[in-house]
Design a protein around this motif. Structure first.
Motif, PDB file in Angstrom:
ATOM      1  N   THR A 128       0.830  -1.202   0.000  1.00  0.00           N
ATOM      2  CA  THR A 128       0.000   0.000   0.000  1.00  0.00           C
ATOM      3  C   THR A 128       0.866   1.254   0.000  1.00  0.00           C
ATOM      4  N   LYS A 129       1.989   1.209   0.713  1.00  0.00           N
ATOM      5  CA  LYS A 129       2.900   2.360   0.726  1.00  0.00           C
ATOM      6  C   LYS A 129       3.480   2.596  -0.667  1.00  0.00           C
ATOM      7  N   GLN A 132       0.870   4.261  -2.680  1.00  0.00           N
ATOM      8  CA  GLN A 132       0.758   5.678  -2.327  1.00  0.00           C
ATOM      9  C   GLN A 132       1.885   6.497  -2.950  1.00  0.00           C
ATOM     10  N   GLU A 150       1.352   9.458  -5.586  1.00  0.00           N
ATOM     11  CA  GLU A 150       1.842  10.802  -5.277  1.00  0.00           C
ATOM     12  C   GLU A 150       2.750  11.319  -6.390  1.00  0.00           C
ATOM     13  N   LEU A 166      -8.046   5.567  -7.009  1.00  0.00           N
ATOM     14  CA  LEU A 166      -7.604   4.504  -6.108  1.00  0.00           C
ATOM     15  C   LEU A 166      -8.814   3.799  -5.515  1.00  0.00           C
ATOM     16  N   ASP A 217     -10.032   2.017  -2.686  1.00  0.00           N
ATOM     17  CA  ASP A 217      -9.575   1.906  -1.301  1.00  0.00           C
ATOM     18  C   ASP A 217     -10.378   0.831  -0.571  1.00  0.00           C
ATOM     19  N   LEU A 237      -6.198   4.875   2.459  1.00  0.00           N
ATOM     20  CA  LEU A 237      -5.560   5.668   1.405  1.00  0.00           C
ATOM     21  C   LEU A 237      -5.925   7.149   1.471  1.00  0.00           C
ATOM     22  N   SER A 238      -6.961   7.485   2.232  1.00  0.00           N
ATOM     23  CA  SER A 238      -7.397   8.889   2.270  1.00  0.00           C
ATOM     24  C   SER A 238      -6.378   9.783   2.967  1.00  0.00           C
ATOM     25  N   LEU A 285      -3.585  10.434   2.108  1.00  0.00           N
ATOM     26  CA  LEU A 285      -2.823  11.195   1.120  1.00  0.00           C
ATOM     27  C   LEU A 285      -3.214  12.671   1.124  1.00  0.00           C
ATOM     28  N   ILE A 326      -6.011  12.902  -6.925  1.00  0.00           N
ATOM     29  CA  ILE A 326      -6.045  11.510  -6.486  1.00  0.00           C
ATOM     30  C   ILE A 326      -7.469  11.247  -6.009  1.00  0.00           C
ATOM     31  N   VAL A 340     -10.089   8.969  -4.458  1.00  0.00           N
ATOM     32  CA  VAL A 340     -10.095   7.794  -3.580  1.00  0.00           C
ATOM     33  C   VAL A 340     -11.524   7.273  -3.459  1.00  0.00           C
ATOM     34  N   ASP A 366      -6.501  -1.664  -5.050  1.00  0.00           N
ATOM     35  CA  ASP A 366      -5.805  -2.216  -3.879  1.00  0.00           C
ATOM     36  C   ASP A 366      -6.515  -3.491  -3.414  1.00  0.00           C
TER      37      ASP A 366
END
Length: 349
Positions: A63-64, A67, A71, A82, A84, A89-90, A92, A246, A248, A292
């Motif tokens: 997940t990182k 992200q 980004e 994304l 989620d 993930l929010s 971000l 982005i 989500v 994801d």
């Protein structure tokens, strides 16, 4: 010798990560377990619409990685969507916090780190915070709806009759209630009219369609079908700084609503393919979609959704769209789809 090896290694890495066009940086290369400064691993923007896979056992940082890539895309003016599944993930949207671990990691690879909040739009197809994405029954169409409901040929033909009848009589099909009313009309007060115009319609087949609609409705589809319909072009927005949004999509309840998710995915992919123009090989994609915890999606997905994803994966690259799957094991992704993924990031398995 170690210094010579490091310089040779750095040269090999940098030669392999030098491209004609622009690129994103996803990390630093390591030699014998040690990070080498200025040996950055990059991905050219031109290849990001050739799809990708991020795989690795739970807790290894998938997940990182997702992200970081999202980004980096945003900073290069590439919007993303994304999916989620876990609800993590929010973050971000918030400015990151520096700590000793992060400072040490970035100093080792000599890559500056500047915490900043990303432009984020929260979305939902059922319940929860964010913009609620919707689609009308009419726009969804009888073919896709029939696939989602897993109708046989006879039932599918009846559904097509409903759409033809409503179109001729200028009757809008907005939500499931509208569709149910017309189906009931077919076998009750409108039976004579329908039989005369289309031939005899089986009450048993209509009742089967109604039961399958009820199953879809119980998973929250009544909140998805309605007005105003979402426009995929809205996913391609940039902020005032030129950064890609982005988007989500919060799907924490996807396991309890697999049919609803299948409905949305089919609608989204088909709408993008039908409405986005052919663009060929762009310098960077117009949009990238990240799914994801994809093993949850594929384990619950109907064959219809899997077939549709396979077709879209093969065709949508020419629309300037990339699709990325994030999952625990590469075998979670069907072979026909796995073979189409050009970028693979593998964590510990």
């Amino acid at each position: 010798n170690r210094i010579i090896m490091s310089e040779e290694f750095k040269e090999i890495i940098n030669n392999g990560n030098t491209f004609k066009g622009d690129s994103i940086t996803i990390g630093g290369a390591m030699l014998n377990g040690v990070a080498i400064p200025d040996a950055h691993v990059k991905v050219p923007l031109k290849t990001l619409n050739r799809h990708g896979l991020i795989a690795g056992a739970t807790g290894t940082g998938k997940t990182k990685t997702l992200q970081v890539i999202a980004e980096q895309m945003s900073l290069k003016g590439i919007p993303t969507l994304l999916m989620d599944i876990k609800g993590d993930l929010s973050g971000l949207a918030a400015t990151g916090v520096e700590n000793d671990f992060i400072k040490n990691r970035h100093s080792q690879i000599n890559l500056p780190y500047e915490p900043q909040a990303m432009p984020v739009e929260l979305m939902s197809i059922n319940k929860g915070d964010g913009v609620h994405l919707k689609s009308t029954i009419s726009e969804f169409g009888p073919v896709l709806l029939g696939r989602i409901l897993e109708l046989n040929d006879t039932q599918g033909s009846i559904l097509s009759m409903v759409f033809v009848y409503c179109d001729r009589n200028q009757l809008p099909l907005i939500d499931i209630k509208d569709l149910r009313k017309v189906l009931q009309f077919f076998i009750n007060e409108g039976k004579k009219e329908i039989d005369a115009e289309f031939g005899q319609v089986s009450s048993a087949s209509v009742n089967t369609i109604l039961r399958k609609l009820l199953e879809l409705e119980q998973q929250g589809a009544e909140k998805f079908f309605g007005e105003l319909s979402f426009d995929p072009q809205d996913l391609c927005r940039l902020d005032e700084k030129g950064r890609g949004y982005i988007n989500v999509l919060r799907l924490m309840d996807v396991q309890s609503t697999p049919k609803l998710f299948s409905t949305f995915m089919l609608s989204l992919l088909v709408e993008i393919y039908q409405t986005f123009p052919e663009v060929g090989d762009l310098e960077k994609p117009k949009l990238c979609i990240f799914i994801d915890e994809a093993h949850l999606v594929f384990s619950e997905a109907s064959k219809t959704l899997l077939d549709q994803i396979e077709v879209i994966i093969k065709l949508i690259r020419s629309k300037g769209v990339g699709i990325f799957f994030c999952t625990q094991n590469p075998i979670d992704v069907p072979d026909a789809i796995l073979s189409q993924l050009g970028l693979k990031v593998q964590h510990a398995l």
